[in-house]
Design a protein around this motif. Structure first.
Motif, PDB file in Angstrom:
ATOM      1  N   LEU A 260     -32.815  95.377  38.808  1.00  0.00           N
ATOM      2  CA  LEU A 260     -32.800  94.492  39.982  1.00  0.00           C
ATOM      3  C   LEU A 260     -32.899  93.038  39.509  1.00  0.00           C
ATOM      4  O   LEU A 260     -33.519  92.742  38.492  1.00  0.00           O
ATOM      5  CB  LEU A 260     -33.971  94.812  40.907  1.00  0.00           C
ATOM      6  CG  LEU A 260     -33.960  96.184  41.598  1.00  0.00           C
ATOM      7  CD1 LEU A 260     -35.278  96.406  42.317  1.00  0.00           C
ATOM      8  CD2 LEU A 260     -32.797  96.280  42.584  1.00  0.00           C
ATOM      9  N   ASN A 262     -34.005  89.279  38.789  1.00  0.00           N
ATOM     10  CA  ASN A 262     -35.259  88.524  38.655  1.00  0.00           C
ATOM     11  C   ASN A 262     -36.487  89.396  38.415  1.00  0.00           C
ATOM     12  O   ASN A 262     -37.617  88.967  38.673  1.00  0.00           O
ATOM     13  CB  ASN A 262     -35.498  87.647  39.892  1.00  0.00           C
ATOM     14  CG  ASN A 262     -34.394  86.630  40.104  1.00  0.00           C
ATOM     15  OD1 ASN A 262     -33.896  86.048  39.149  1.00  0.00           O
ATOM     16  ND2 ASN A 262     -33.985  86.444  41.350  1.00  0.00           N
ATOM     17  N   SER A 277     -41.614  90.621  40.069  1.00  0.00           N
ATOM     18  CA  SER A 277     -40.392  89.818  40.044  1.00  0.00           C
ATOM     19  C   SER A 277     -40.680  88.386  40.458  1.00  0.00           C
ATOM     20  O   SER A 277     -41.756  88.076  40.976  1.00  0.00           O
ATOM     21  CB  SER A 277     -39.345  90.427  40.983  1.00  0.00           C
ATOM     22  OG  SER A 277     -39.832  90.428  42.326  1.00  0.00           O
ATOM     23  N   VAL A 281     -37.335  91.225  46.101  1.00  0.00           N
ATOM     24  CA  VAL A 281     -36.218  92.121  45.756  1.00  0.00           C
ATOM     25  C   VAL A 281     -36.134  93.329  46.688  1.00  0.00           C
ATOM     26  O   VAL A 281     -35.376  94.272  46.404  1.00  0.00           O
ATOM     27  CB  VAL A 281     -36.348  92.600  44.288  1.00  0.00           C
ATOM     28  CG1 VAL A 281     -36.262  91.420  43.328  1.00  0.00           C
ATOM     29  CG2 VAL A 281     -37.643  93.390  44.067  1.00  0.00           C
ATOM     30  N   GLU A 284     -32.511  94.028  48.060  1.00  0.00           N
ATOM     31  CA  GLU A 284     -31.628  94.489  46.996  1.00  0.00           C
ATOM     32  C   GLU A 284     -31.988  95.910  46.570  1.00  0.00           C
ATOM     33  O   GLU A 284     -31.116  96.735  46.273  1.00  0.00           O
ATOM     34  CB  GLU A 284     -31.730  93.535  45.796  1.00  0.00           C
ATOM     35  CG  GLU A 284     -30.830  93.880  44.631  1.00  0.00           C
ATOM     36  CD  GLU A 284     -29.345  93.672  44.921  1.00  0.00           C
ATOM     37  OE1 GLU A 284     -28.537  94.007  44.034  1.00  0.00           O
ATOM     38  OE2 GLU A 284     -29.006  93.197  46.020  1.00  0.00           O
TER      39      GLU A 284
END
Length: 322
Positions: A260, A262, A277, A281, A284
């Motif tokens: 994923l 970052n 992160s 996220v 995503e």
């Protein structure tokens, strides 16, 4: 806590408070404001500077630099006056083991100038308040740790202090005793209007009762505020963490998480993966999981819990020091 904090009266204040031992700062440049009727948690591991700070507030040790005040009284210049309005409960409350709980409280009362009916009435009232009436006439040598802690609260209240400083009050107490003690601490602030400073490394318990917290690392206060404020600040600085799990739970899902955008690291904690992160996220993750044939069985944004906040601030401070 209700109301604007800045409109409330300051109860404890420090400016540049520092203590140096053999060239090493146990506390460095501490600026702290604690308000009347507030429950404030001073958090950090052993050796972080919490105990040194409380000792300077109580006038038990002189600062190398800076100043501290309780109710406007200089803690260094007038420690006796500070002690008259401040109660201190150490991490291991000590009582005379061959005396009963009632006798121990009466002894403390006499030390604080109480005698006769006034002493007996105050002891009875405090024993009832902390839920120790039934055990009052048993010797304290047979008390559990939770019972000693509750009697310790009564002991501190014998002199009716405006400020109470507690060192690891919930350490080693069973769950039921812990709930009772935490209820009592909140009541002392909300009902009595007393100011409570708790020094602890037990984050979960502190989160339940404190209005604000200060995080200590290596003698430095690296963060201070309400838990939700600190969580929001971390996200604005690019610190995100989510818990997730999926069906099927296989290596492919772990690889998907690592890819994923970052993502800084992925950890396995029990049944869940924790994804750290620099951006949010979740969307995503949902999109990629669906495309890859995974069904998410758990998804929760971390950051509002004190454990995660503490971890990030502690790691950041360690990184800066290192």
């Amino acid at each position: 806590m209700e109301g604007n904090m800045q409109e409330r009266e300051l109860e404890i204040r420090t400016e540049g408070l520092s203590k140096c031992y053999d060239g090493r700062y146990a506390v460095s440049g501490l600026d702290l404001s604690i308000y009347r009727g507030e429950v404030f948690g001073l958090l950090g591991p052993n050796g972080a500077g919490k105990t040194t700070t409380t000792r300077m507030l109580l006038g038990m040790t002189e600062p190398t630099a800076g100043k501290a005040w309780i109710e406007g009284i200089d803690c260094t210049r007038d420690p006796l006056q500070v002690k008259r309005i401040t109660g201190y409960m150490p991490d291991n409350v000590g009582f005379y083991a061959d005396m009963t709980g009632r006798e121990n409280l009466e002894f403390t009362g006499r030390l604080n100038g109480l005698y006769g009916n006034a002493l007996k009435e105050r002891v009875c009232a405090l024993l009832e308040r902390v839920g120790m009436t039934e055990a009052a006439d048993r010797k304290t040598g047979g008390y559990s740790r939770g019972m000693r802690q509750r009697l310790g609260v009564a002991d501190v209240l014998m002199k009716d202090p405006k400020v109470i400083i507690m060192d690891e009050p919930t350490l080693g107490i069973d769950p039921e005793g812990m709930r009772e003690l935490m209820r009592l601490i909140r009541e002392l602030a909300m009902k009595d209007g007393r100011t409570i400073l708790i020094s602890s490394h037990q984050l979960y318990q502190v989160q339940q009762i404190c209005d604000r917290v200060g995080i200590f690392v290596e003698g430095n206060l690296v963060a201070c505020g309400r838990i939700e404020e600190l969580a929001g600040q971390l996200q604005r600085e690019g610190h995100y963490a989510i818990e997730t799990a999926a069906v099927p739970d296989d290596d492919g899902f772990a690889a998907l998480l690592a890819e994923l955008g970052n993502v800084q690291k992925v950890e396995r904690e029990g049944d869940y993966y924790v994804v750290h992160s620099s951006s949010d996220v979740k969307r995503e993750l949902l999109r990629r999981s669906l495309a890859a044939g995974y069904s998410l069985s758990h998804l929760r944004q971390r950051g509002s819990d004190l454990d995660e906040i503490y971890r990030v601030y502690f790691e950041d401070a360690e990184r800066k020091e290192g």
